[in-house]
Design an enzyme around this catalytic site. Structure first.
Site, mmCIF file in Angstrom:
data_model
loop_
_atom_site.group_PDB
_atom_site.id
_atom_site.type_symbol
_atom_site.label_atom_id
_atom_site.label_comp_id
_atom_site.label_asym_id
_atom_site.label_seq_id
_atom_site.Cartn_x
_atom_site.Cartn_y
_atom_site.Cartn_z
ATOM 1 N N GLU A 36 0.497 -0.934 -0.012
ATOM 2 C CA GLU A 36 0.132 -0.078 -0.130
ATOM 3 C C GLU A 36 1.174 1.666 0.135
ATOM 4 O O GLU A 36 1.868 1.646 0.670
ATOM 5 C CB GLU A 36 -1.155 -0.182 1.725
ATOM 6 C CG GLU A 36 -1.912 1.071 0.955
ATOM 7 C CD GLU A 36 -2.281 1.503 0.303
ATOM 8 O OE1 GLU A 36 -3.700 1.053 -0.199
ATOM 9 O OE2 GLU A 36 -1.878 3.012 -0.062
ATOM 10 N N LEU A 41 -3.538 1.625 6.033
ATOM 11 C CA LEU A 41 -4.740 0.814 5.482
ATOM 12 C C LEU A 41 -5.851 1.673 5.084
ATOM 13 O O LEU A 41 -6.403 2.441 5.775
ATOM 14 C CB LEU A 41 -5.330 -0.378 6.097
ATOM 15 C CG LEU A 41 -3.879 -0.988 5.814
ATOM 16 C CD1 LEU A 41 -4.452 -3.294 6.210
ATOM 17 C CD2 LEU A 41 -3.235 -1.129 4.266
ATOM 18 N N HIS A 447 -45.362 -2.300 12.618
ATOM 19 C CA HIS A 447 -45.659 -1.494 12.412
ATOM 20 C C HIS A 447 -45.338 -0.399 13.447
ATOM 21 O O HIS A 447 -44.999 -0.512 15.041
ATOM 22 C CB HIS A 447 -47.391 -1.177 12.198
ATOM 23 C CG HIS A 447 -48.412 -0.200 11.883
ATOM 24 N ND1 HIS A 447 -47.674 0.448 11.171
ATOM 25 C CD2 HIS A 447 -48.437 0.563 13.019
ATOM 26 C CE1 HIS A 447 -48.917 1.559 11.427
ATOM 27 N NE2 HIS A 447 -49.188 1.864 12.207
#
Ligand code: FAD
Length: 469
Positions: A36, A41, A447
């Site tokens: 990387e 990261l 509901h």
């Protein structure tokens, strides 16, 4: 002095695709290295994408909600915006926590992270150069290319001017412009437009096609545009920014098209959000014999394998949709295939969400796609004006739309409204499971909830609800 490393799997790029692939490979017992170029990261998503944008959108939503509480009898004063504190919150509390966690997770799994820019030297070797020029040679059995994408720059835009932003610059919160243009009416531009509008900027949006968020369902976007127009000053559809000039007193933009203002308009900042380009041409793929398309995508099969059998590719670099959850899923598949499992990538749906206010979310086919593919379908819509929960929380401009094929099986769904992204989960599962309208309609939905609208749309399709507003 150069260093040599030998590994079973090397992953080039530590974004969501890359770290997910590396962690899965390590969990399956493979010796794994991540390369990387940055010190943390997380890639675009964690550092300059999904996560920081959502941290800012969360703040923006609170500001907007507070504005509208007056009608319900509670008045808040004007918000006091401290950009330094917001920035620190985003960087330290949110990004820092997540990227730090990834560092720990790599250590726990004994995944080696090599920082630096990686380039293939052959189909068995990757060279990594760090910021001090130190080189590491990685000899690998398998490689997974997860080098992602970058913002597209426009040739006629002076991108070097610090009032002209890409999404990364917009997330830096350099200042709140009095007047801002979002160039490109896609998800990223609109999300950042919502943030800056809540922080006090007057925001214009220019989009060259006939609708905002072009791939999304037309009806959903019609409702979305009506709603978001209250936040933005001017939404110019079927219009292009033809000339962008950086002058001392501001950025002067000349427009062409249906809604083009006659004279150039002066902005304090312009966010260019016209899409992202894959990094396929920047990883030395040619040295490994990996084919890259003219646009920079790397072509893969269903197991994410490139034309070179020990090299895989995942995430933004392999194609649309450029989304973190697609990259993660692909990363898992690639790692599992390398570990000898018979996995492949063949999802029925990859959900898409704009975390704007209101949110837009869709999965599966839109009506346009169903028509293009010659699929017979019927649409059912449940307007949130008929939802008790939506009325209780002032979210009646939302609606839920489902598409069913001629066997009544659900093939697509889209939602606009508060929390649409969360509500989409049920639709994704229903499509993957091959549910029909009856399955959804007969499922008892709690509901009063907003997700009830999915069940109610299925009931509309079944014909058991006929008295909608
Ligand atoms: P990336 O995240 O781009 O990671 C690639 C990594 O490779 C980077 O860390 C890069 O530094 C590294 N790299 C590249 N080349 C090299 C090299 N030669 N050597 C060493 N390292 C290299 N997606 C969503 O799903 N949801 C969202 O809400 C969302 N919001 C977004 C908001 C914004 C503002 C942006 C810009 C994007 C957003 N995305 C979102 C898209 C998402 O960030 C990407 O789809 C995702 O990050 C792609 O993951 P990736 O692993 O393929 O690549």
């Amino acid at each position: 002095m150069s260093k040599e490393v030998k590994t079973q799997v090397v992953v080039l790029g530590g974004g969501p695709g890359g770290y997910s692939a590396a962690f899965r490979a390590a969990d399956l017992g493979l010796d794994t290295v991540i390369v990387e170029r940055y010190n943390t990261l997380g890639g675009v998503c964690l550092n300059v994408g999904c996560i920081p944008s959502k941290a800012l959108l969360h703040i923006a939503k609170h500001i907007e909600d507070a504005k509208h509480m007056g009608a319900a009898g509670v008045e808040f004063g004007a918000p006091k915006i401290d950009l330094d504190k917001i920035r620190a919150h985003k960087n330290e509390k949110v990004i820092g926590q997540l990227t730090g966690g990834l560092g720990q997770m790599s250590k726990m799994r004994k995944v080696t992270v090599v920082n630096g820019v990686g380039e293939f030297a052959s189909d068995k070797q990757l060279k990594v150069k760090d910021a001090d020029g130190k080189e590491t040679t990685i000899n690998f059995e398998h490689a997974i290319i997860a080098a992602g994408s970058q913002s597209i720059k426009l040739p006629f835009v002076p991108h070097e001017d610090e009032r002209i932003w890409d999404s990364t610059a917009a997330l830096e919160l350099r200042f709140v412009p009095e007047r801002m243009l979002v160039l490109g009416g896609g998800i990223i531009g609109l999300e950042m437009g919502c943030v800056y509008s809540a922080l006090g900027a007057k925001v214009d949006v220019v989009e060259m096609t006939e609708q905002l968020i072009p791939p999304a369902d037309k009806d959903i976007i019609k409702a979305f545009t009506k709603s978001i127009a209250k936040k933005f000053d001017n939404i110019m559809l079927n219009t292009k920014a033809a000339k962008v000039e950086a002058k001392k007193d501001g950025i002067h933009v000349t427009f062409e098209g249906d809604k083009a203002p006659e004279k150039p308009v002066k902005y304090d900042a312009v966010l260019v959000a016209v899409g992202r380009a894959p990094n396929g041409k920047k990883v030395g793929a040619e040295h490994a014999g990996v084919q890259v398309t003219d646009r920079g995508f790397i072509e893969v099969d269903k197991q994410l394998r490139t034309n070179v059998s020990n090299i895989f590719a995942i995430g933004d670099i392999v194609g649309q949709p450029m989304l973190a959850h697609k990259a993660v899923y692909e990363g898992h598949v690639a790692a599992e295939v390398i570990a000898g499992k018979k996995h492949y990538f063949d999802p029925k749906v990859i959900p898409s969400i704009a975390y704007t206010d209101p949110e837009v979310a869709w999965a599966g086919l839109t009506e346009k796609e169903a028509k293009e593919q010659g699929i017979e379908y019927e649409a059912a819509v449940f307007p949130w004006a008929a939802s008790g929960r939506a009325i209780a929380q002032g979210a009646t401009d939302g609606f839920t739309k489902l598409l069913f094929d001629k066997n009544n099986r659900i093939i697509g769904g889209a939602i606009v409204g508060s929390n649409a992204g969360e509500l989409l989960g049920e639709i994704c599962l229903a499509i993957e499971m091959g549910c029909d309208a009856e399955d959804i309609a007969l499922t008892i939905h709690a509901h009063p909830t907003l997700y009830e609208s999915v069940g109610l749309a299925a009931e509309v399709f079944e014909g058991s609800i006929t008295d909608l507003p």
